[in-house]
Write an enzyme that holds these catalytic residues in place. Structure first.
Site, PDB file in Angstrom:
ATOM      1  N   ASP A 198       0.862  -1.185   0.000  1.00  0.00           N
ATOM      2  CA  ASP A 198       0.000   0.000   0.000  1.00  0.00           C
ATOM      3  C   ASP A 198       0.895   1.230   0.000  1.00  0.00           C
ATOM      4  O   ASP A 198       1.953   1.237   0.634  1.00  0.00           O
ATOM      5  CB  ASP A 198      -0.907   0.021   1.225  1.00  0.00           C
ATOM      6  CG  ASP A 198      -2.014  -1.026   1.162  1.00  0.00           C
ATOM      7  OD1 ASP A 198      -2.444  -1.375   0.040  1.00  0.00           O
ATOM      8  OD2 ASP A 198      -2.468  -1.483   2.218  1.00  0.00           O
TER       9      ASP A 198
ATOM     10  N   ASP B 110      -6.862  -1.646  -4.635  1.00  0.00           N
ATOM     11  CA  ASP B 110      -7.917  -1.276  -3.685  1.00  0.00           C
ATOM     12  C   ASP B 110      -8.864  -0.257  -4.298  1.00  0.00           C
ATOM     13  O   ASP B 110     -10.086  -0.326  -4.110  1.00  0.00           O
ATOM     14  CB  ASP B 110      -7.312  -0.690  -2.406  1.00  0.00           C
ATOM     15  CG  ASP B 110      -6.442  -1.673  -1.656  1.00  0.00           C
ATOM     16  OD1 ASP B 110      -6.644  -2.895  -1.785  1.00  0.00           O
ATOM     17  OD2 ASP B 110      -5.537  -1.211  -0.928  1.00  0.00           O
TER      18      ASP B 110
END
Length: 168
Positions: free
Chosen positions: A128, A146
């Site tokens: 991330d 995501d």
């Protein structure tokens, strides 16, 4: 014999659209993660891009928002198996999709899920790096996969709420 466009035929253009969206999502996700890991985060740091957006490096060992976070060795495989099961269900839904909007939405979710599965297999965690924040509050770091999942799910919700089924 069933003619193209009748009730019994597969909406192949919709399948192709959904699979193309999934492939684009996977490619953008993996390319952006490569860029972050190999170019930008050497060394790892916080890069302020705007007053509300940073680039960071975070390793998510759970699912969305780090739910089910665990250092257990089996967790990446369990989460990957769960994601692949969901992808199988979504592929079946895509096969039956009648509208381009639905196919595109399903493709984004499928591509996002597979992008994160690739990370779990390669790194035992998901990369991330997008950090949105305001007034000292930070949204959990996320990635392109995501974003694909969230946009795809939002599209499916909008489709379910506002698109009326055709009357036979």
């Amino acid at each position: 014999m069933i003619e193209a466009g009748t009730a019994g035929s597969l909406p192949r253009p919709r399948i192709a659209m959904g699979l193309a969206a999934a492939l684009v999502c996977i490619l953008l996700d993996q390319a952006s993660k490569w860029w972050i890991l190999e170019v930008v985060m050497q060394p790892p740091r916080v890069i302020e891009v705007t007053s509300f957006f940073n680039l960071v490096l975070a390793w998510n060992r759970g699912v969305s928002f780090s739910l089910f976070y665990s250092h257990h060795d089996a967790m990446p495989w369990v989460l990957s198996a769960l994601a692949l099961g969901i992808v199988a269900y979504l592929l079946n839904w895509l096969r039956r999709a009648e509208r381009a909007w639905t196919a595109l939405a399903l493709g984004l979710v499928i591509g996002g899920a597979l992008g994160n599965v690739i990370d779990r297999v390669r790194f035992q965690a998901v990369v991330d790096f997008l950090d949105v924040h305001a007034a000292g509050w930070h949204w959990p770091a996320f990635n392109v996969a995501d974003a694909g999942i969230c946009v795809g799910v939002a599209m499916l919700v909008l489709d379910g709420l506002f698109v009326r089924p055709e009357k036979s």
